[in-house]
Design a protein around this motif. Structure first.
Motif, mmCIF file in Angstrom:
data_model
loop_
_atom_site.group_PDB
_atom_site.id
_atom_site.type_symbol
_atom_site.label_atom_id
_atom_site.label_comp_id
_atom_site.label_asym_id
_atom_site.label_seq_id
_atom_site.Cartn_x
_atom_site.Cartn_y
_atom_site.Cartn_z
ATOM 1 N N GLU A 128 0.808 -1.218 0.000
ATOM 2 C CA GLU A 128 0.000 0.000 0.000
ATOM 3 C C GLU A 128 0.846 1.276 0.000
ATOM 4 O O GLU A 128 0.310 2.375 -0.076
ATOM 5 N N SER A 129 2.162 1.130 0.054
ATOM 6 C CA SER A 129 3.010 2.323 0.015
ATOM 7 C C SER A 129 3.016 2.912 -1.400
ATOM 8 O O SER A 129 2.756 2.241 -2.392
ATOM 9 N N TYR A 130 3.305 4.205 -1.470
ATOM 10 C CA TYR A 130 3.275 4.960 -2.719
ATOM 11 C C TYR A 130 4.207 4.350 -3.762
ATOM 12 O O TYR A 130 5.365 4.038 -3.480
ATOM 13 N N TYR A 131 3.707 4.199 -4.974
ATOM 14 C CA TYR A 131 4.510 3.669 -6.077
ATOM 15 C C TYR A 131 5.382 4.780 -6.650
ATOM 16 O O TYR A 131 4.878 5.827 -7.078
ATOM 17 N N ASP A 132 6.685 4.529 -6.675
ATOM 18 C CA ASP A 132 7.606 5.507 -7.244
ATOM 19 C C ASP A 132 8.583 4.848 -8.220
ATOM 20 O O ASP A 132 9.709 5.281 -8.378
ATOM 21 N N GLY A 133 8.094 3.801 -8.870
ATOM 22 C CA GLY A 133 8.933 3.087 -9.827
ATOM 23 C C GLY A 133 8.897 3.704 -11.210
ATOM 24 O O GLY A 133 8.240 4.726 -11.437
ATOM 25 N N PRO A 134 9.574 3.074 -12.183
ATOM 26 C CA PRO A 134 9.720 3.644 -13.518
ATOM 27 C C PRO A 134 8.547 3.425 -14.474
ATOM 28 O O PRO A 134 8.463 4.086 -15.501
ATOM 29 N N SER A 135 7.632 2.520 -14.145
ATOM 30 C CA SER A 135 6.545 2.221 -15.070
ATOM 31 C C SER A 135 5.509 3.331 -15.093
ATOM 32 O O SER A 135 5.232 3.958 -14.079
ATOM 33 N N ARG A 136 4.937 3.543 -16.265
ATOM 34 C CA ARG A 136 3.846 4.524 -16.401
ATOM 35 C C ARG A 136 2.546 3.772 -16.193
ATOM 36 O O ARG A 136 2.103 3.037 -17.066
ATOM 37 N N LEU A 137 1.937 3.990 -15.038
ATOM 38 C CA LEU A 137 0.682 3.316 -14.739
ATOM 39 C C LEU A 137 -0.452 4.022 -15.476
ATOM 40 O O LEU A 137 -0.346 5.199 -15.818
ATOM 41 N N PRO A 138 -1.548 3.327 -15.731
ATOM 42 C CA PRO A 138 -2.654 3.921 -16.479
ATOM 43 C C PRO A 138 -3.181 5.196 -15.827
ATOM 44 O O PRO A 138 -3.114 5.367 -14.611
ATOM 45 N N SER A 139 -3.751 6.046 -16.635
ATOM 46 C CA SER A 139 -4.231 7.344 -16.151
ATOM 47 C C SER A 139 -5.400 7.213 -15.171
ATOM 48 O O SER A 139 -5.634 8.117 -14.374
ATOM 49 N N HIS A 140 -6.131 6.106 -15.205
ATOM 50 C CA HIS A 140 -7.253 5.934 -14.277
ATOM 51 C C HIS A 140 -6.802 5.658 -12.839
ATOM 52 O O HIS A 140 -7.602 5.722 -11.920
ATOM 53 N N VAL A 141 -5.519 5.385 -12.647
ATOM 54 C CA VAL A 141 -4.990 5.125 -11.307
ATOM 55 C C VAL A 141 -4.754 6.468 -10.621
ATOM 56 O O VAL A 141 -3.873 7.231 -11.007
ATOM 57 N N GLN A 142 -5.563 6.755 -9.606
ATOM 58 C CA GLN A 142 -5.477 8.050 -8.941
ATOM 59 C C GLN A 142 -4.405 8.088 -7.861
ATOM 60 O O GLN A 142 -3.748 9.101 -7.671
ATOM 61 N N ARG A 143 -4.247 7.016 -7.128
ATOM 62 C CA ARG A 143 -3.230 6.943 -6.073
ATOM 63 C C ARG A 143 -2.373 5.708 -6.336
ATOM 64 O O ARG A 143 -2.698 4.605 -5.906
ATOM 65 N N PRO A 144 -1.289 5.857 -7.078
ATOM 66 C CA PRO A 144 -0.479 4.694 -7.436
ATOM 67 C C PRO A 144 0.234 4.086 -6.220
ATOM 68 O O PRO A 144 0.846 4.803 -5.425
ATOM 69 N N THR A 145 0.098 2.780 -6.082
ATOM 70 C CA THR A 145 0.779 2.038 -5.019
ATOM 71 C C THR A 145 1.482 0.833 -5.653
ATOM 72 O O THR A 145 1.251 0.509 -6.823
ATOM 73 N N TRP A 146 2.298 0.177 -4.866
ATOM 74 C CA TRP A 146 2.941 -1.046 -5.343
ATOM 75 C C TRP A 146 1.893 -2.137 -5.544
ATOM 76 O O TRP A 146 2.064 -3.012 -6.388
ATOM 77 N N TRP A 147 0.779 -2.073 -4.801
ATOM 78 C CA TRP A 147 -0.331 -2.993 -5.029
ATOM 79 C C TRP A 147 -0.828 -2.827 -6.464
ATOM 80 O O TRP A 147 -1.007 -3.797 -7.190
ATOM 81 N N THR A 148 -1.032 -1.581 -6.879
ATOM 82 C CA THR A 148 -1.492 -1.287 -8.229
ATOM 83 C C THR A 148 -0.533 -1.881 -9.250
ATOM 84 O O THR A 148 -0.957 -2.486 -10.242
ATOM 85 N N ARG A 149 0.751 -1.718 -9.017
ATOM 86 C CA ARG A 149 1.768 -2.181 -9.964
ATOM 87 C C ARG A 149 1.761 -3.704 -10.129
ATOM 88 O O ARG A 149 1.841 -4.211 -11.230
ATOM 89 N N PHE A 150 1.706 -4.424 -9.022
ATOM 90 C CA PHE A 150 1.875 -5.877 -9.092
ATOM 91 C C PHE A 150 0.605 -6.714 -8.954
ATOM 92 O O PHE A 150 0.639 -7.922 -9.122
ATOM 93 N N PHE A 151 -0.533 -6.058 -8.658
ATOM 94 C CA PHE A 151 -1.786 -6.792 -8.532
ATOM 95 C C PHE A 151 -2.958 -6.077 -9.216
ATOM 96 O O PHE A 151 -4.069 -6.594 -9.224
ATOM 97 N N GLY A 152 -2.738 -4.899 -9.780
ATOM 98 C CA GLY A 152 -3.823 -4.073 -10.300
ATOM 99 C C GLY A 152 -4.215 -4.358 -11.733
ATOM 100 O O GLY A 152 -3.600 -5.170 -12.428
ATOM 101 N N PHE A 153 -5.260 -3.658 -12.159
ATOM 102 C CA PHE A 153 -5.786 -3.783 -13.530
ATOM 103 C C PHE A 153 -5.178 -2.730 -14.430
ATOM 104 O O PHE A 153 -4.934 -1.611 -14.014
ATOM 105 N N PHE A 154 -4.971 -3.107 -15.680
ATOM 106 C CA PHE A 154 -4.400 -2.187 -16.666
ATOM 107 C C PHE A 154 -5.336 -2.095 -17.799
ATOM 108 O O PHE A 154 -5.581 -1.912 -18.694
#
Length: 154
Positions: A128-154
């Motif tokens: 649940e910590s803030y995602y600060d990696g190099p990938s560009r997550l989709p624009s619909h992601v309002q609060r990017p987390t590592w959860w979003t990166r490794f378990f989220g929908f694209f």
């Protein structure tokens, strides 16, 4: 570890992802949890448009506290997450245990199965910590987390 797994060229799965291998391991996890909890578990797998491979649900009536256990499996690095009730219902297994919704013996049973099958168990609090990696997550992601990166929908 998260940064090592993060590859901006591959959002839904890692470059050398083997769907067949993931399915075999996931089926093994399902069988193991059904045996360990002496209960029929349910599963969702090969989730489309997501970096999560799937989920195994241990039914509430098979757990000490009568709260279902959800195990989420990522397509990245064999990451796995153990949750009481649902991801996000509690801020991790420790909070669920403190509130009497999850028993330590049940958590240990699930963690042991995951480790023995080659998964890496990751704490929900960390994901649940803030995602600060190099990938560009989709624009619909309002609060990017590592959860979003490794378990989220694209």
């Amino acid at each position: 570890m998260f940064r090592e797994l993060d590859d901006p060229e591959w959002l839904e799965w890692p470059q050398h992802y083997d769907r067949g291998e993931s399915a075999v391991r996931f089926d093994g996890l399902m069988a193991r949890l059904e045996g360990d909890f002496a209960a029929r578990c349910t599963a969702e797998q090969d989730t489309q448009d997501s970096s999560e491979y799937g989920r195994v649900v241990v039914p509430a009536d098979a757990t000490v506290c009568r709260t279902r256990i959800v195990v989420c499996v990522s397509r990245f690095g064999s990451l796995a997450l153990v949750c009481a009730d649902n991801p996000g219902a509690f801020l991790g297994t420790k909070e669920a245990q403190a509130e009497g919704e999850l028993d330590g013996v049940d958590v240990a049973k699930v963690n042991r199965a995951l480790v023995e099958l080659g998964y890496v168990v990751v704490a929900e609090e960390l994901l649940e910590s803030y995602y600060d990696g190099p990938s560009r997550l989709p624009s619909h992601v309002q609060r990017p987390t590592w959860w979003t990166r490794f378990f989220g929908f694209f």
